[in-house]
Design an enzyme around this catalytic site. Structure first.
Site, PDB file in Angstrom:
ATOM      1  N   LYS A  25      79.267 -42.337  98.117  1.00  0.00           N
ATOM      2  CA  LYS A  25      79.092 -40.980  97.571  1.00  0.00           C
ATOM      3  C   LYS A  25      80.195 -40.629  96.565  1.00  0.00           C
ATOM      4  O   LYS A  25      79.909 -40.168  95.466  1.00  0.00           O
ATOM      5  CB  LYS A  25      79.125 -39.954  98.715  1.00  0.00           C
ATOM      6  CG  LYS A  25      79.223 -38.519  98.227  1.00  0.00           C
ATOM      7  CD  LYS A  25      79.318 -37.513  99.342  1.00  0.00           C
ATOM      8  CE  LYS A  25      80.716 -37.187  99.780  1.00  0.00           C
ATOM      9  NZ  LYS A  25      81.458 -36.198  98.980  1.00  0.00           N
ATOM     10  N   ASN A  26      81.441 -40.843  96.961  1.00  0.00           N
ATOM     11  CA  ASN A  26      82.526 -40.358  96.105  1.00  0.00           C
ATOM     12  C   ASN A  26      82.700 -41.196  94.841  1.00  0.00           C
ATOM     13  O   ASN A  26      83.414 -40.786  93.932  1.00  0.00           O
ATOM     14  CB  ASN A  26      83.828 -40.233  96.908  1.00  0.00           C
ATOM     15  CG  ASN A  26      83.751 -39.056  97.873  1.00  0.00           C
ATOM     16  OD1 ASN A  26      82.871 -38.203  97.753  1.00  0.00           O
ATOM     17  ND2 ASN A  26      84.649 -39.018  98.852  1.00  0.00           N
ATOM     18  N   CYS A 120      84.788 -23.747  99.179  1.00  0.00           N
ATOM     19  CA  CYS A 120      84.785 -25.026  99.878  1.00  0.00           C
ATOM     20  C   CYS A 120      85.275 -24.828 101.303  1.00  0.00           C
ATOM     21  O   CYS A 120      86.284 -24.156 101.513  1.00  0.00           O
ATOM     22  CB  CYS A 120      85.695 -25.966  99.119  1.00  0.00           C
ATOM     23  SG  CYS A 120      86.072 -27.421 100.038  1.00  0.00           S
ATOM     24  N   ARG A 125      91.241 -25.546  97.399  1.00  0.00           N
ATOM     25  CA  ARG A 125      91.310 -26.825  96.675  1.00  0.00           C
ATOM     26  C   ARG A 125      91.372 -26.543  95.178  1.00  0.00           C
ATOM     27  O   ARG A 125      90.376 -26.611  94.474  1.00  0.00           O
ATOM     28  CB  ARG A 125      90.106 -27.712  97.019  1.00  0.00           C
ATOM     29  CG  ARG A 125      90.189 -28.271  98.437  1.00  0.00           C
ATOM     30  CD  ARG A 125      88.887 -28.847  98.887  1.00  0.00           C
ATOM     31  NE  ARG A 125      88.646 -30.202  98.408  1.00  0.00           N
ATOM     32  CZ  ARG A 125      87.466 -30.807  98.543  1.00  0.00           C
ATOM     33  NH1 ARG A 125      86.441 -30.185  99.084  1.00  0.00           N
ATOM     34  NH2 ARG A 125      87.317 -32.043  98.119  1.00  0.00           N
ATOM     35  N   ILE A 127      92.198 -26.802  91.061  1.00  0.00           N
ATOM     36  CA  ILE A 127      92.001 -27.899  90.093  1.00  0.00           C
ATOM     37  C   ILE A 127      93.090 -27.855  89.011  1.00  0.00           C
ATOM     38  O   ILE A 127      92.877 -28.298  87.892  1.00  0.00           O
ATOM     39  CB  ILE A 127      90.577 -27.887  89.476  1.00  0.00           C
ATOM     40  CG1 ILE A 127      90.293 -26.571  88.754  1.00  0.00           C
ATOM     41  CG2 ILE A 127      89.504 -28.148  90.509  1.00  0.00           C
ATOM     42  CD1 ILE A 127      89.157 -26.706  87.737  1.00  0.00           C
ATOM     43  N   ASP A 309      88.841 -38.324 105.161  1.00  0.00           N
ATOM     44  CA  ASP A 309      87.390 -38.197 105.370  1.00  0.00           C
ATOM     45  C   ASP A 309      86.918 -38.899 106.643  1.00  0.00           C
ATOM     46  O   ASP A 309      85.728 -38.854 106.968  1.00  0.00           O
ATOM     47  CB  ASP A 309      86.632 -38.759 104.151  1.00  0.00           C
ATOM     48  CG  ASP A 309      86.869 -37.936 102.900  1.00  0.00           C
ATOM     49  OD1 ASP A 309      87.330 -36.794 103.029  1.00  0.00           O
ATOM     50  OD2 ASP A 309      86.595 -38.441 101.805  1.00  0.00           O
ATOM     51  N   ARG A 401      74.326 -34.161 102.496  1.00  0.00           N
ATOM     52  CA  ARG A 401      75.029 -34.274 101.208  1.00  0.00           C
ATOM     53  C   ARG A 401      75.590 -35.678 101.021  1.00  0.00           C
ATOM     54  O   ARG A 401      75.716 -36.152  99.891  1.00  0.00           O
ATOM     55  CB  ARG A 401      76.220 -33.303 101.187  1.00  0.00           C
ATOM     56  CG  ARG A 401      75.910 -31.901 100.794  1.00  0.00           C
ATOM     57  CD  ARG A 401      77.210 -31.129 100.614  1.00  0.00           C
ATOM     58  NE  ARG A 401      78.141 -31.954  99.865  1.00  0.00           N
ATOM     59  CZ  ARG A 401      79.429 -32.108 100.176  1.00  0.00           C
ATOM     60  NH1 ARG A 401      79.963 -31.484 101.186  1.00  0.00           N
ATOM     61  NH2 ARG A 401      80.208 -32.889  99.426  1.00  0.00           N
TER      62      ARG A 401
HETATM   63  N1  EPU Z   1      94.899 -30.661  94.803  1.00  0.00           N
HETATM   64  C1  EPU Z   1      95.613 -29.696  94.124  1.00  0.00           C
HETATM   65  N2  EPU Z   1      95.372 -29.540  92.793  1.00  0.00           N
HETATM   66  C2  EPU Z   1      94.462 -30.289  92.113  1.00  0.00           C
HETATM   67  C3  EPU Z   1      93.723 -31.271  92.823  1.00  0.00           C
HETATM   68  C4  EPU Z   1      93.970 -31.429  94.172  1.00  0.00           C
HETATM   69  O1  EPU Z   1      96.442 -29.003  94.708  1.00  0.00           O
HETATM   70  O2  EPU Z   1      94.290 -30.080  90.908  1.00  0.00           O
HETATM   71  C5  EPU Z   1      95.139 -30.850  96.247  1.00  0.00           C
HETATM   72  C6  EPU Z   1      93.883 -30.514  97.053  1.00  0.00           C
HETATM   73  O3  EPU Z   1      93.831 -29.125  97.324  1.00  0.00           O
HETATM   74  C7  EPU Z   1      94.036 -31.365  98.274  1.00  0.00           C
HETATM   75  C8  EPU Z   1      94.778 -32.608  97.756  1.00  0.00           C
HETATM   76  O4  EPU Z   1      95.362 -32.222  96.514  1.00  0.00           O
HETATM   77  O5  EPU Z   1      94.832 -30.723  99.237  1.00  0.00           O
HETATM   78  C9  EPU Z   1      93.891 -33.814  97.537  1.00  0.00           C
HETATM   79  O6  EPU Z   1      92.816 -33.450  96.684  1.00  0.00           O
HETATM   80  P1  EPU Z   1      91.969 -34.521  95.870  1.00  0.00           P
HETATM   81  O7  EPU Z   1      91.937 -34.078  94.449  1.00  0.00           O
HETATM   82  O8  EPU Z   1      92.495 -35.875  96.178  1.00  0.00           O
HETATM   83  O9  EPU Z   1      90.558 -34.359  96.511  1.00  0.00           O
HETATM   84  P2  EPU Z   1      89.194 -34.070  95.829  1.00  0.00           P
HETATM   85  O10 EPU Z   1      89.041 -34.838  94.564  1.00  0.00           O
HETATM   86  O11 EPU Z   1      88.940 -32.608  95.766  1.00  0.00           O
HETATM   87  C10 EPU Z   1      88.095 -36.120  96.998  1.00  0.00           C
HETATM   88  C11 EPU Z   1      86.844 -36.361  97.798  1.00  0.00           C
HETATM   89  C12 EPU Z   1      86.982 -35.730  99.159  1.00  0.00           C
HETATM   90  C13 EPU Z   1      88.217 -36.305  99.841  1.00  0.00           C
HETATM   91  C14 EPU Z   1      89.458 -36.146  98.963  1.00  0.00           C
HETATM   92  C15 EPU Z   1      90.681 -36.853  99.513  1.00  0.00           C
HETATM   93  C16 EPU Z   1      85.150 -36.475  96.120  1.00  0.00           C
HETATM   94  C17 EPU Z   1      83.984 -35.852  95.478  1.00  0.00           C
HETATM   95  N3  EPU Z   1      85.725 -35.788  97.092  1.00  0.00           N
HETATM   96  O12 EPU Z   1      88.217 -34.706  96.905  1.00  0.00           O
HETATM   97  O13 EPU Z   1      85.827 -36.092  99.866  1.00  0.00           O
HETATM   98  O14 EPU Z   1      88.433 -35.641 101.061  1.00  0.00           O
HETATM   99  O15 EPU Z   1      89.193 -36.697  97.660  1.00  0.00           O
HETATM  100  O16 EPU Z   1      90.465 -38.215  99.643  1.00  0.00           O
HETATM  101  O17 EPU Z   1      85.542 -37.590  95.778  1.00  0.00           O
HETATM  102  C18 EPU Z   1      84.229 -35.951 101.557  1.00  0.00           C
HETATM  103  O18 EPU Z   1      83.718 -36.974 101.076  1.00  0.00           O
HETATM  104  O19 EPU Z   1      83.875 -35.450 102.660  1.00  0.00           O
HETATM  105  C19 EPU Z   1      85.280 -35.273 100.809  1.00  0.00           C
HETATM  106  C20 EPU Z   1      85.668 -34.034 101.067  1.00  0.00           C
END
Ligand code: EPU
Length: 439
Positions: A25-26, A120, A125, A127, A309, A401
């Site tokens: 998925k990811n 979420c 979370r 960006i 995850d 999902r």
């Molecule tokens: N974070 C920030 N600022 C940012 C981006 C992230 O503070 O600009 C923080 C987040 O709030 C979080 C941490 O950094 O506390 C890690 O976030 P990350 O960006 O790594 O996660 P993500 O891209 O939002 C992806 C997966 C998630 C998985 C996380 C961690 C996808 C679509 N989602 O999320 O998957 O938990 O990486 O490995 O790839 C799932 O599959 O159930 C799922 C939630």
């Protein structure tokens, strides 16, 4: 509107047999938007049949791509006709990964207007790191009315980017934005997850020049043209881990096929500590239990650490083990919301901030529960399979999902599971009965 459904599981069946893992998925939620960058049609194979894919494809079509399903798990996508660069809230709200349309549209058109991903259940979370990287590449980013508006007055130029924290999403989005930018981009403190390597491999198969994916320094030299490709998505590490834990929770014996065992190392390591037996083959792992399950301490970390995850699923397993286990959540801010539901099934778990203490009770009992997010849902499925009695799980759209045909795959392993409509009359009757009993 479709009537909401719930899973009904009669627990206690030992899982035995073989299960085939679907595409990740990811990875696919980034690879599908990445097709926007291609100058020729692409074929994507091993695409999982999950609702996040349906949403991604619907967005691609709405933007103007021609998408053709050529086999149950392959799509041919021609993005040349895309002439919109706006992804409104109505399209983006159902899927957090819709933020990958920012990097992809920006990389293609030099501007985009994409809704902030909706609320979420995993806590705050932000960006900010995505936007920081786009700005380093020369973009102006504004947020108004829930939309992120990004322009590049002087085009995208390669840059040095250092992330303040390890982030999967921002690493992928930067790759997407930089792959056709002018010059060299260097990402430092990059995330190393298998799906990052997969996105880079996909883009490289189209002629991109990305080096170092899978390490914490990724170098991207911009190219002007990306040709078509035929690319299979890697197997889903977390789906594999989920079936491995389900097999162990029911004291079963399951061959989990179509996996990359290297991606499962941290999961295998913890499961072996819990007393689960695991045999590794080239593209499969056999999981079985021939002794007691025992406590273990788990800390989630970015890859190659134990994945956040998999945290809810391993916690469900530890409820069934002997002894006290400590779980430390090292990635996500709010990933213990499922605990309340597991408690309804007899689990003894105390949570303090990002730490949970699980007193293994050895068994769980069936109960009506609700999935509050995707992996929480997976944990409740595992608990329900192992529990004594009937478990009903509502809000299964979370599970759908990210897990392709979970009901079919579990049934083939011997689970007693079906879907039933959620009946609000039934709920109201239970409430009335409860009130009568209380009087
Ligand atoms: N974070 C920030 N600022 C940012 C981006 C992230 O503070 O600009 C923080 C987040 O709030 C979080 C941490 O950094 O506390 C890690 O976030 P990350 O960006 O790594 O996660 P993500 O891209 O939002 C992806 C997966 C998630 C998985 C996380 C961690 C996808 C679509 N989602 O999320 O998957 O938990 O990486 O490995 O790839 C799932 O599959 O159930 C799922 C939630």
């Amino acid at each position: 509107m479709k009537t909401p459904e719930k899973f009904v599981i009669k627990g206690g069946r030992v899982l035995r047999g073989t299960v085939d893992i679907s595409g990740a998925k990811n990875a696919v939620v980034a690879i599908l938007p990445a097709v926007i960058l291609a100058d020729e049609p692409c074929i994507i194979e091993n695409v999982p049949d999950i609702s996040d894919v349906e949403i991604s494809i619907a967005i691609l079509r709405q933007l103007g791509a021609v998408v053709r399903k050529i086999s149950p798990n392959s799509y041919e996508i021609d993005g040349r006709g895309i002439n919109l660069w706006t992804v409104p809230y109505q399209w983006a709200r159902k899927m957090r990964a819709s933020y990958y349309f920012m990097g992809a549209l920006l990389g293609r058109f030099g501007h985009c207007r994409v809704s902030l991903p909706g609320g979420c259940p995993l806590g705050d979370r932000p960006i900010d790191q995505h936007l920081k990287a786009f700005k380093r590449l020369g973009a102006d980013c504004k947020v108004d009315c829930g939309m992120v508006d990004i322009t590049t007055p002087n085009g995208l130029r390669g840059a040095q980017i250092f992330f303040d924290l390890v982030t999967v999403g921002a690493t992928m989005n930067t790759i997407l934005a930089a792959v056709k930018a002018d010059g060299l981009t260097v990402i430092e403190n990059a995330a190393k997850e298998p799906h990052i390597v997969d996105l880079a491999s996909f883009l490289n198969s189209m002629g991109a020049d990305i080096m170092g994916a899978g390490t914490d320094t990724i170098k991207i030299r911009g190219v002007p043209y990306l040709h078509g490709t035929c690319y299979p998505v890697i197997p889903d590490q977390i789906e594999a881990g989920t079936y491995m834990v389900a097999a162990a929770a029911t004291k079963g014996d399951v061959l989990v096929r179509n996996v990359i065992p290297k991606h499962l190392e941290s999961i295998i390591d913890i499961m072996e500590k819990i007393g689960v037996k695991i045999e590794q083959y080239d593209d499969a792992v056999r999981v079985f239990v021939d002794g007691p399950l025992v406590k273990a301490n788990v800390k989630t970390r970015p890859h190659p650490g134990f994945p956040t995850d998999m945290q809810p699923q391993i916690s469900a397993l530890l409820c069934l083990a002997e002894g006290t286990s400590i779980i430390k959540e090292g990635v996500s801010d709010a990933r213990f919301q499922y605990v309340e539901e597991l408690r309804r099934m007899g689990a003894d778990i105390q949570v303090d901030g990002k730490v949970a203490v699980i007193e293994g009770t050895g068994s769980l009992t069936g109960a009506p529960v609700k999935a509050c997010d995707l992996r929480a849902g997976a944990a409740l499925m595992i608990a329900g399979l192992a529990a004594n009695g009937i478990t009903t799980i509502e809000d299964i759209f979370h599970i759908e999902r990210g897990y392709a045909d979970m009901q079919g795959k579990l049934r083939a392993l011997g689970a007693e599971i079906c879907k039933a409509p959620v009946s609000h009359e039934e709920d109201a009757k239970h409430e009335q009965d409860a009130k009568k009993n209380a009087v």
